[in-house]
Structure formats: structure tokens, C-alpha cells
Scaffold this motif. Structure first.
Motif, mmCIF file in Angstrom:
data_model
loop_
_atom_site.group_PDB
_atom_site.id
_atom_site.type_symbol
_atom_site.label_atom_id
_atom_site.label_comp_id
_atom_site.label_asym_id
_atom_site.label_seq_id
_atom_site.Cartn_x
_atom_site.Cartn_y
_atom_site.Cartn_z
ATOM 1 N N PRO A 30 44.365 11.515 43.619
ATOM 2 C CA PRO A 30 44.885 10.853 44.813
ATOM 3 C C PRO A 30 44.411 9.391 44.881
ATOM 4 C CG PRO A 30 43.179 12.457 45.376
ATOM 5 C CD PRO A 30 43.454 12.620 43.922
ATOM 6 N N VAL A 31 45.259 8.530 45.421
ATOM 7 C CA VAL A 31 44.939 7.099 45.506
ATOM 8 C C VAL A 31 44.590 6.754 46.949
ATOM 9 C CG1 VAL A 31 45.856 4.764 45.160
ATOM 10 C CG2 VAL A 31 46.542 6.608 43.628
ATOM 11 N N GLU A 32 43.516 5.979 47.142
ATOM 12 C CA GLU A 32 43.156 5.497 48.478
ATOM 13 C C GLU A 32 44.254 4.563 48.978
ATOM 14 O OE1 GLU A 32 40.600 6.519 50.083
ATOM 15 O OE2 GLU A 32 39.223 7.287 48.545
ATOM 16 N N LEU A 33 44.596 4.705 50.256
ATOM 17 C CA LEU A 33 45.621 3.830 50.832
ATOM 18 C C LEU A 33 45.157 2.372 50.785
ATOM 19 C CD1 LEU A 33 48.216 3.264 52.423
ATOM 20 C CD2 LEU A 33 47.016 3.969 54.494
ATOM 21 N N MET A 34 43.856 2.170 51.017
ATOM 22 C CA MET A 34 43.339 0.798 51.006
ATOM 23 C C MET A 34 41.834 0.855 50.797
ATOM 24 S SD MET A 34 43.620 -2.034 54.038
ATOM 25 C CE MET A 34 42.443 -1.238 55.093
ATOM 26 N N GLY A 35 41.324 -0.163 50.125
ATOM 27 C CA GLY A 35 39.870 -0.251 49.978
ATOM 28 C C GLY A 35 39.251 -0.799 51.243
ATOM 29 N N ILE A 36 38.090 -0.225 51.637
ATOM 30 C CA ILE A 36 37.381 -0.734 52.826
ATOM 31 C C ILE A 36 35.902 -0.912 52.477
ATOM 32 C CG2 ILE A 36 38.934 0.215 54.587
ATOM 33 C CD1 ILE A 36 36.925 2.572 54.823
ATOM 34 N N PRO A 37 35.189 -1.765 53.243
ATOM 35 C CA PRO A 37 33.787 -2.051 52.908
ATOM 36 C C PRO A 37 32.916 -0.792 52.853
ATOM 37 C CG PRO A 37 34.580 -3.591 54.571
ATOM 38 C CD PRO A 37 35.664 -2.583 54.365
ATOM 39 N N ASP A 38 33.225 0.221 53.689
ATOM 40 C CA ASP A 38 32.396 1.433 53.711
ATOM 41 C C ASP A 38 32.324 2.136 52.357
ATOM 42 O OD1 ASP A 38 32.152 0.827 56.297
ATOM 43 O OD2 ASP A 38 32.880 2.748 57.105
ATOM 44 N N MET A 39 33.331 1.925 51.527
ATOM 45 C CA MET A 39 33.327 2.563 50.206
ATOM 46 C C MET A 39 32.182 2.056 49.346
ATOM 47 S SD MET A 39 37.248 2.212 49.113
ATOM 48 C CE MET A 39 38.523 3.312 49.679
ATOM 49 N N LEU A 40 31.734 0.846 49.653
ATOM 50 C CA LEU A 40 30.736 0.204 48.786
ATOM 51 C C LEU A 40 29.413 0.005 49.510
ATOM 52 C CD1 LEU A 40 32.935 -2.519 47.027
ATOM 53 C CD2 LEU A 40 32.529 -0.161 46.346
ATOM 54 N N GLU A 41 28.996 1.037 50.258
ATOM 55 C CA GLU A 41 27.738 0.904 51.012
ATOM 56 C C GLU A 41 26.557 0.565 50.111
ATOM 57 O OE1 GLU A 41 27.242 4.383 53.365
ATOM 58 O OE2 GLU A 41 28.158 3.451 55.128
ATOM 59 N N ASP A 42 26.525 1.172 48.914
ATOM 60 C CA ASP A 42 25.373 0.956 48.026
ATOM 61 C C ASP A 42 25.616 -0.184 47.033
ATOM 62 O OD1 ASP A 42 24.376 3.257 49.179
ATOM 63 O OD2 ASP A 42 25.365 4.525 47.677
#
Lengths: 547, 139
Positions: A30-42
Motif C-alpha cells: 500500500p502507498v501512503e497518500l502523503m508524507g508527513i513529518p510524523d513519519m520521520l520522528e527519529d
């Protein structure tokens, strides 16, 4: 991130009308609809990306990437007789190609001479026919081997073809240390995917380490293996499987060379990789970025390589032959262009763009020229090569790259649990994984869950496929067989026989095979004679017929 | 018990590209055929021998290497020699429309080029079976 705005957006997305389509990658994820900052917390820029040309090389292997040098445009070519392919090489060089890449026919790939009964009907068909040094001399006639770099797609008998190349160079007055190029020499992916194996895995690995040892000493500019995911992907794997299985193969070669007592910083800089660039644009870019990062970490932290050069994953890319369609073949030009773009965003060192007619035959001159022009337009008109890794820092792309890396690590664990790459091959692990992925992909097409333009969508009624196809004349086989017969009459057969005995002895005694194979080559011993001699010692590999 | 259509999926010659053969074999199995897969590196003689031993209704050749103009005529010849009049020879792979036409004129069944639908191949085989074998008790 403004959580209120985010919530509102999520609500609106839920309410919005969605097209009737499956939003999955080419690999079925499945593909994310959009990238968001929360995806890259680390996310840690220096640890995860760093500067191009510096550990972990996520953004690329050179400080200024394509501003320093564009990727090498290298079209894979080979068909018919050595004369035919020699003419094609000259045509490509005249049109601005910057490196050669040789495709051999099936008999050569399988270590059989053109007069072998198994070769009937296959001589010169899907590549050029080379049975002896005589053929190789014609293949490179008038091409200065100290000037061009040559990639040879040859695996089971790679040591023999490399010896031919060394011998041709010597006749041109070019020494082995001047030679630049690559032999594919990746036997593990043959058992896994392409199935052009001859000997069982263990003696095959020994031959490869022999070549690494020889080249490290005598051919410092030569790439000893091109560890290939291309064929794994073409056999139907997902992007993640391509990434994981290819890197696992690479680590298996490294471990074999370390077992021989070779110094990692001596041989690792001459290893290179070869990936596929498929249809799913972002997934491909993430795959290339993840490959560099995984490799750098393992080379430094697991294998203890000290030189920066040893941490660098350099790779060649070819666009995905299996995505091309026989229907409306001109559309393939567009597919190839997108795939080439992904490879360049991914930071490839060299690139082969497929020709539009390759679903039906080897490419015609016109089709191959358009494919080369596709790369030239990308290089000189689009502005893409002016900047480095423009997706770097994108939430979506970094998340996808992280997922690729995590998924690959999970596969490495599975392979370790099976006892390593060779035991996993013997258990059919890779083969089953790939076959299942290929089947799932095909069923998606059959069920209309995946559209292929011109095949199950936007079809032309009563389409007649009319593009000029390259035909290899059956005369090629006749002439090649005659040339081989003449060669066997004219050469010093006493010398050939005694050298073949020496080859057998070296195989039995675990001596490095390369020096004696070079001597056999110079005496005009044939590919088939050498391979048959080695078969007596090593035996032949067979796989079970599972599907 | 219902009789299933028996199909030998085979790879001829030196060609090791088995993606197509395996996908087709799996699809045929899921469509209810009894599938025997030859594995790699089979000569026309080996394929015909297996077809006889396994008493198959259909031989389906998968080929990528370009050697189809040699492989299909040889199998046809061996089939004639062995009086296999009630066995269908079909196949698919990298073959041009011209080559397909020539081979079909020589007496093969329908051949499938790149981009062909697997469902169509299944329908074709079922159809052939209904017309050429005794009782259509499949399905």
C-alpha cells in the motif's frame, strides 16, 4: 505539525470521493497518500543521509555527482556472429555511447560450443556466439581495449571469457592492468533467478574467488563481479526482494573471499552492483537509496572495511524488460524514459535503456538509437542531473527508504536462519518467494487490479503489431560451426590437450584456475572443451522442477 | 471422479527463463487442470517422452530464447511419429506474429505471444478439450 489541521485533513480525505483503483506499488505494497513529518520522528540527517560521497552514501557516491561526470551510457548488445556484433559496437560508439556491453548467446552462457548438439537453433540468437579466442578477436576487431570499458554479461563460464578478453588485449599490445570493465560473474542469482548455472554452488563460488584473487593482483581496474538484482526482478520478484536478495548475494561473495584470506579493502572496491528500474517510480528511487545505506553500514560495521572506497555501493541500472509490451510498442519508449529517470534520481553510475521492440526480438538499429537518445535527452535537456538527490528529506521518500531498509534486514534474518544464501537456494527459498510474487503480479493483471496500457486497458481494436524486427539468419549457425571446425584442424591440438590436462589438475588441486585458463585461451582451446574438463571435476547442478 | 485435463508445461532447450512457465503452470493448476512441469533444459525428445509417459492431453511450451522455429517443428514431428493425434501442442513466449502464423500453419495449436491473457489460454484449452476429447465433464 498542526494537529488540528491534520485531523481536519484526515476527515476531508475520508469524505472525499476516491477513484476505483488499487493504490499499491508495483510490489503490491500500500502507498501512503502523503508524507508527513510524523513519519520521520527519529530522523537524523547526518546519520541517515549525510553528504553525497560520505558515509552512509544515501544521497550518492560522489561529492558532486553528475556535475562531475554523467552516468555511463551503456547499451547491452550482441547478436549473430562476432562480425555482426562488432559492427553494432562500432555503430553505438559512433553515436556517442561511452562503454561497451556484450550479450552472449545461450550456448556461450551455458558453456557449450556452437557445434554442440544442445546448441542447435540457438547459435547467435539471443546474443553473440563466442566459442574460442578466434571469435573474440573478431568481436573486438578495431576497438582499442585500452580506451573503452567493456561489460560482459557472462556468469558460469565468466572465467573463460575474461581469459579471452585478456588474450585479445595482449594481441593489441594492451596489458591486463590497463583493462577497464566488468564481468557479471554473479552465479548466485543464476541459481536464484536466471537459471544459467553449470556447476554446483560450491565449486562455482571457488571459481569466483579465484577470479577475485587474480584480478586484485593483476587487473586493478577490472570490476570482478556485478552482483545482479536485475534478473531476480525480471523473474518476478518485488522491489524489496530484489534489494534484499541481491545484497545477500553480495555479502555471500564477500564472506567467501574473506574465508580465502583476502583483504576486504583490497577486493571490495572492485565489487559493483546491477539493479533493475521498474515502473513504480518512487519505490525504485527508495530502493536505490536504501541499497547504498545498507551496504555502507554492513561493510563498515559488520565486515570491518577501513577504506571509504570499500563502503561504496556503485551500480549499473537497466530498465525493466518485463514491463514492456508487444501491444502498441511505441509506448515502451515512454515507459523506458520514466524508468531511466528513476535510475538517475537513484544515483546510478551507468544505465542501459531498453529498446521498444524487445518484447519480440533483439533490438533493431533504429530502436536502440531511440533508447540511447532517451538517455541523452535526460542528461542534456531535463536539468535533472544538475542537482543531487532532490527527493532527500521528503517525508514520503525517506519513509519509503526506511521501509525498504527494514524489510531487507528482515529478509537477511530469514536467510541467516536458513543457514545462508547457498542453503537457502538449495531449499528453494528464493525461487519460491519470486515465483509467488510473479504469480500475484500476473493475477493482478488478469483480474484488472493492475492496468497495463495497451494490454488490459486502452487497447487498440484489431491491432496488428508492425515494427521492423531484427532477424538472425540461420546461416550464422552454419558459419560459426564451420569456423570452429577449421579452428580445431588448424590449432596445435597436442598443446591444447596437454593444457586441458593441466586445467583438470589445477581444478583437482584447488589451484587458482585463472592462469591456466589464460594459457588454454591463447592456445585456442574452446569454451566447451574447458567447461567439459571442469565438469569432470566439479559435476553439474540440477534443480528440482517445482512451481 | 471427474477427469481433469492433463497438461505438460515444458521448457525446451538451453533457455533458463522460467517465470512464464511457472506462472502459467500455477494458473492452469488454479483453473483446475492437472499440471506436470518438466523443469528446465528439455530436448523435444524428452518432452514428447514425458508427454507419453504422463498420458497428457496438452503439451504447453514456454519459450523466450528465440529458438521456437526449431523447437515446435521438432516436437510436432515427434508427435506424428508417435501417433499423438489426440494431444494438443500449444505454447507461448517471445514470438512474433509472423512466426506464430508459420508455426500454426505447420500444425501447432494456438500460440500465445507477449501480453496474452492467461484466462484466454485456459478457455482455449477447455474448448479444444470439449471438441476433441470424448466427454466434456470438466468444471
Amino acid at each position: 505539525m498542526d494537529q488540528k489541521a491534520y485531523k481536519r485533513w484526515q476527515e476531508e480525505v475520508k469524505k472525499a470521493k476516491t477513484r476505483d483503483a488499487k493504490f499499491i506499488t508495483a510490489s503490491g505494497n500500500p502507498v501512503e497518500l502523503m508524507g508527513i513529518p510524523d513519519m520521520l520522528e527519529d530522523f537524523d540527517y547526518d546519520r541517515d543521509l549525510g553528504m553525497p560521497g560520505q558515509f552512509p552514501f544515501t544521497r550518492g557516491v560522489h561529492a558532486n555527482m553528475y556535475r562531475g561526470r554523467l552516468w555511463t551510457m551503456r547499451q547491452f548488445a550482441g547478436f549473430g556472429s562476432p562480425e555482426d556484433t562488432n559492427a553494432r559496437f562500432k555503430y553505438l560508439l559512433e553515436n556517442g555511447q561511452t562503454g561497451l556491453s556484450v550479450a552472449f548467446d545461450l550456448p556461450t552462457l551455458m558453456g557449450r560450443d556452437s557445434d554442440d548438439p544442445w546448441s542447435e537453433g540457438e547459435v547467435g540468437i539471443c546474443g553473440v556466439s563466442v566459442s574460442s579466442l578466434r571469435d573474440m578477436e573478431i568481436l573486438f576487431d578495431g576497438i582499442p581495449l585500452d580506451k573503452v570499458s567493456t561489460s560482459m554479461t557472462i556468469n558460469s563460464p565468466a572465467i573463460i571469457l575474461l581469459a579471452f578478453y585478456v588474450a585479445v588485449a595482449e594481441k593489441q599490445g594492451v596489458s591486463p592492468e590497463q583493462l577497464r570493465g566488468t564481468v557479471q560473474n554473479d552465479i548466485l542469482k543464476e541459481y536464484i533467478a536466471q537459471k544459467e548455472y553449470i556447476f554446483p554452488p560450491n565449486p562455482s563460488m571457488r571459481i569466483i574467488v579465484d577470479m577475485i584473487e587474480y584480478c586484485t593482483e593483476k587487473m586493478p581496474l577490472w570490476n570482478t563481479i556485478s552482483i545482479s538484482g536485475y534478473h531476480i526482478r525480471e523473474a518476478g520478484s518485488t522491489a524489496l526482494q530484489e534489494l534484499a536478495f541481491t545484497l545477500a548475494d553480495g555479502f555471500a561473495y564477500i564472506e567467501a573471499a574473506l574465508e580465502r584470506g583476502l583483504d576486504i579493502d583490497e577486493f571490495a572496491p572492485r565489487l559493483s552492483f546491477f539493479f533493475n528500474s521498474h515502473n513504480d517510480f518512487f519505490e525504485e528511487v527508495a530502493k536505490f537509496r536504501a541499497a547504498r545505506r545498507i551496504y555502507a553500514k554492513r561493510m563498515r560495521d559488520k565486515y570491518g572495511a577501513k577504506k571509504e572506497r570499500s563502503w561504496i555501493l556503485r551500480f549499473h541500472t537497466q530498465t525493466a524488460g518485463c514491463t514492456l509490451t508487444a501491444q502498441q510498442p511505441e509506448n515502451n519508449i515512454v515507459r523506458v524514459a520514466y524508468q531511466a529517470l528513476a535510475a538517475v534520481f537513484g544515483g546510478t553510475q551507468s544505465l542501459h535503456t531498453n529498446s521498444m521492440d524487445e518484447t519480440l526480438a533483439l533490438p533493431s538499429e533504429k530502436a536502440v538509437k531511440i533508447a540511447l537518445r532517451t538517455q541523452q535527452i535526460l542528461a542534456y535537456e531535463t536539468g535533472v542531473p544538475h542537482t543531487i538527490d532532490p527527493f532527500g528529506g521528503s517525508y514520503f521518500m525517506e519513509d519509503l527508504t526506511n521501509k525498504m531498509e527494514q524489510g531487507a534486514e528482515e529478509y537477511f534474518q530469514k536467510i541467516d536462519d536458513l543457514g545462508g544464501v547457498i542453503p537457502a537456494i538449495e531449499k528453494g527459498f528464493f525461487q519460491k518467494e519470486i515465483a509467488q510474487a510473479a504469480y500475484r503480479y500476473q493475477v493482478e493483471i488478469e483480474n484488472g487490479d493492475r492496468y497495463i496500457v495497451g494490454v488490459n486497458a486502452f487497447k487498440e481494436k484489431n491491432e496488428k503489431i508492425e515494427i521492423p524486427l531484427l532477424q538472425v539468419s540461420p546461416e550464422v549457425e552454419k558459419r560459426q560451426v564451420e569456423r570452429l571446425k577449421a579452428l580445431k584442424r588448424e590449432r596445435d591440438n597436442t598443446k591444447v590437450n596437454s593444457l586441458l590436462k593441466e586445467l583438470r589438475q589445477a581444478a583437482v588441486e584447488n589451484k587458482n584456475l585463472m592462469p591456466v585458463i589464460v594459457e588454454c585461451a591463447k592456445a585456442y582451446a574452446t569454451v566447451g572443451e574447458m567447461v567439459n574438463t571442469l565438469k569432470e571435476v566439479f559435476g553439474e547442478y540440477r534443480e528440482s522442477a517445482d512451481f | 471422479m471427474e477427469k481433469k485435463i492433463r497438461v505438460l508445461v515444458a521448457k525446451a532447450g538451453l533457455d533458463g527463463h522460467d517465470r512464464g512457465a511457472k506462472v502459467v503452470a500455477s494458473f492452469f493448476r488454479d483453473a483446475g487442470f492437472e499440471v506436470i512441469y518438466s523443469g528446465l533444459r528439455q530436448t523435444p525428445q524428452m518432452i514428447v517422452d514425458t508427454a507419453l509417459q504422463e498420458d497428457v492431453d496438452v503439451i504447453a511450451i514456454s519459450i523466450l530464447s528465440g529458438a521456437h522455429m526449431m523447437v515446435f517443428p521438432k516436437i510436432l514431428e515427434l508427435m506424428k511419429k508417435n501417433n499423438m493425434n489426440d494431444v494438443l501442442l500449444t505454447g507461448g513466449g517471445i514470438m512474433s506474429e509472423d512466426d506464430i502464423k508459420k508455426l500454426e500453419e505447420l500444425g501447432t495449436g494456438r500460440l500465445f505471444g507477449p501480453g496474452s491473457s492467461l484466462k484466454e489460454a485456459v478457455e482455449y484449452i477447455r474448448d479444444w478439450y470439449r471438441k476433441n476429447k470424448k466427454i466434456p465433464n470438466e468444471e
